[in-house]
Scaffold this motif. Sequence first.
Motif, PDB file in Angstrom:
ATOM      1  N   THR A  88     -13.696  73.956 -12.009  1.00  0.00           N
ATOM      2  CA  THR A  88     -14.428  75.568 -11.569  1.00  0.00           C
ATOM      3  C   THR A  88     -14.341  75.735 -10.213  1.00  0.00           C
ATOM      4  O   THR A  88     -13.003  74.924 -10.009  1.00  0.00           O
ATOM      5  CB  THR A  88     -16.116  75.780 -11.236  1.00  0.00           C
ATOM      6  OG1 THR A  88     -16.280  74.014 -10.294  1.00  0.00           O
ATOM      7  CG2 THR A  88     -16.483  74.704 -12.468  1.00  0.00           C
ATOM      8  N   ALA A  89     -14.083  77.282  -9.719  1.00  0.00           N
ATOM      9  CA  ALA A  89     -13.366  77.273  -8.739  1.00  0.00           C
ATOM     10  C   ALA A  89     -13.652  76.530  -6.964  1.00  0.00           C
ATOM     11  O   ALA A  89     -13.582  76.059  -6.663  1.00  0.00           O
ATOM     12  CB  ALA A  89     -14.072  78.791  -8.569  1.00  0.00           C
ATOM     13  N   VAL A 115      -3.285  61.477  -1.944  1.00  0.00           N
ATOM     14  CA  VAL A 115      -3.165  62.598  -2.979  1.00  0.00           C
ATOM     15  C   VAL A 115      -3.665  61.675  -4.244  1.00  0.00           C
ATOM     16  O   VAL A 115      -4.872  62.514  -5.018  1.00  0.00           O
ATOM     17  CB  VAL A 115      -1.570  63.184  -3.540  1.00  0.00           C
ATOM     18  CG1 VAL A 115      -2.062  63.738  -4.623  1.00  0.00           C
ATOM     19  CG2 VAL A 115      -1.809  63.436  -2.437  1.00  0.00           C
ATOM     20  N   ARG A 116      -3.562  60.707  -4.897  1.00  0.00           N
ATOM     21  CA  ARG A 116      -4.742  59.697  -6.242  1.00  0.00           C
ATOM     22  C   ARG A 116      -6.279  59.653  -5.651  1.00  0.00           C
ATOM     23  O   ARG A 116      -6.693  59.969  -6.202  1.00  0.00           O
ATOM     24  CB  ARG A 116      -3.950  58.076  -5.697  1.00  0.00           C
ATOM     25  CG  ARG A 116      -4.029  57.978  -7.611  1.00  0.00           C
ATOM     26  CD  ARG A 116      -4.181  56.044  -7.310  1.00  0.00           C
ATOM     27  NE  ARG A 116      -4.639  55.328  -5.955  1.00  0.00           N
ATOM     28  CZ  ARG A 116      -5.965  55.157  -6.532  1.00  0.00           C
ATOM     29  NH1 ARG A 116      -6.474  55.554  -7.186  1.00  0.00           N
ATOM     30  NH2 ARG A 116      -6.254  54.702  -4.857  1.00  0.00           N
ATOM     31  N   ARG A 117      -6.467  58.944  -4.357  1.00  0.00           N
ATOM     32  CA  ARG A 117      -7.455  59.443  -3.625  1.00  0.00           C
ATOM     33  C   ARG A 117      -8.359  60.553  -4.200  1.00  0.00           C
ATOM     34  O   ARG A 117      -9.460  60.750  -4.367  1.00  0.00           O
ATOM     35  CB  ARG A 117      -7.783  58.710  -2.467  1.00  0.00           C
ATOM     36  CG  ARG A 117      -7.676  57.260  -2.606  1.00  0.00           C
ATOM     37  CD  ARG A 117      -8.323  56.598  -1.233  1.00  0.00           C
ATOM     38  NE  ARG A 117      -8.845  57.022   0.117  1.00  0.00           N
ATOM     39  CZ  ARG A 117      -7.151  57.796   0.515  1.00  0.00           C
ATOM     40  NH1 ARG A 117      -6.115  56.688   0.592  1.00  0.00           N
ATOM     41  NH2 ARG A 117      -7.311  58.165   1.495  1.00  0.00           N
ATOM     42  N   ALA A 118      -7.366  61.840  -3.568  1.00  0.00           N
ATOM     43  CA  ALA A 118      -7.979  63.039  -3.745  1.00  0.00           C
ATOM     44  C   ALA A 118      -8.409  63.138  -5.692  1.00  0.00           C
ATOM     45  O   ALA A 118      -9.551  64.118  -5.005  1.00  0.00           O
ATOM     46  CB  ALA A 118      -7.221  64.273  -3.443  1.00  0.00           C
ATOM     47  N   PHE A 119      -7.550  63.193  -6.436  1.00  0.00           N
ATOM     48  CA  PHE A 119      -8.061  63.742  -7.459  1.00  0.00           C
ATOM     49  C   PHE A 119      -9.202  62.613  -8.064  1.00  0.00           C
ATOM     50  O   PHE A 119     -10.408  63.015  -8.323  1.00  0.00           O
ATOM     51  CB  PHE A 119      -6.806  63.458  -8.091  1.00  0.00           C
ATOM     52  CG  PHE A 119      -5.498  64.307  -8.483  1.00  0.00           C
ATOM     53  CD1 PHE A 119      -6.113  65.851  -9.613  1.00  0.00           C
ATOM     54  CD2 PHE A 119      -5.271  64.682  -7.282  1.00  0.00           C
ATOM     55  CE1 PHE A 119      -5.361  66.758  -9.663  1.00  0.00           C
ATOM     56  CE2 PHE A 119      -4.303  65.724  -7.425  1.00  0.00           C
ATOM     57  CZ  PHE A 119      -4.430  66.501  -8.217  1.00  0.00           C
ATOM     58  N   ILE A 120      -9.024  61.481  -7.830  1.00  0.00           N
ATOM     59  CA  ILE A 120     -10.152  60.625  -7.907  1.00  0.00           C
ATOM     60  C   ILE A 120     -11.678  61.083  -7.538  1.00  0.00           C
ATOM     61  O   ILE A 120     -12.346  61.270  -8.269  1.00  0.00           O
ATOM     62  CB  ILE A 120     -10.073  58.919  -8.324  1.00  0.00           C
ATOM     63  CG1 ILE A 120      -9.143  58.391  -8.933  1.00  0.00           C
ATOM     64  CG2 ILE A 120     -10.984  57.805  -7.866  1.00  0.00           C
ATOM     65  CD1 ILE A 120      -8.653  57.185  -8.160  1.00  0.00           C
ATOM     66  N   GLU A 121     -11.809  61.400  -6.522  1.00  0.00           N
ATOM     67  CA  GLU A 121     -13.136  61.798  -5.560  1.00  0.00           C
ATOM     68  C   GLU A 121     -13.541  62.945  -5.757  1.00  0.00           C
ATOM     69  O   GLU A 121     -14.723  63.198  -6.482  1.00  0.00           O
ATOM     70  CB  GLU A 121     -12.387  62.062  -4.064  1.00  0.00           C
ATOM     71  CG  GLU A 121     -11.682  60.102  -3.278  1.00  0.00           C
ATOM     72  CD  GLU A 121     -11.697  61.015  -2.141  1.00  0.00           C
ATOM     73  OE1 GLU A 121     -11.459  61.669  -1.563  1.00  0.00           O
ATOM     74  OE2 GLU A 121     -11.572  59.560  -1.030  1.00  0.00           O
ATOM     75  N   ALA A 122     -12.508  64.109  -6.347  1.00  0.00           N
ATOM     76  CA  ALA A 122     -13.144  64.914  -6.154  1.00  0.00           C
ATOM     77  C   ALA A 122     -13.428  65.913  -7.895  1.00  0.00           C
ATOM     78  O   ALA A 122     -13.260  66.102  -8.117  1.00  0.00           O
ATOM     79  CB  ALA A 122     -11.828  66.669  -6.000  1.00  0.00           C
TER      80      ALA A 122
END
Length: 123
Positions: free
Chosen positions: A73-74, A24-31
């Motif tokens: 944004t969406a 989940v941490r990586r997802a926030f950093i990536e996205a």
Amino acid sequence: MPLVKIEIRMGKPVEYRRSMIESVRRAFIEALQTPEAALWIRVCERKEENFPLPPGRSDDAILIEVSLMPGRTAEKKEALFRAIVGNLGRSPGIRPEDLCIVLYEPPVENWAERGERFAAPPG
């Protein structure tokens, strides 16, 4: 300053829980390009009797609630959802069918950190 709560049923090993947090941490950093210092993630374990699952979900089902300042944004939100699902699918191996993600966007004037509000309310 995203606040992330991951709810799971009790009994998962420490490494499994760490893997969820890291994915989940990586997802926030990536996205969202979230700075690590601004990201709060916690896992909350629930007894089976306190966390009934909807039909079709396995014992690996997780509920992720995200509080996030408004303004993305969406498309950015969709990228975050995809990154979370993809990362958790790779490690620790959670099926998309076992994920529920909810995003809340409280107004900025409702946020504070280190005793300081992020923005004053209008008027």
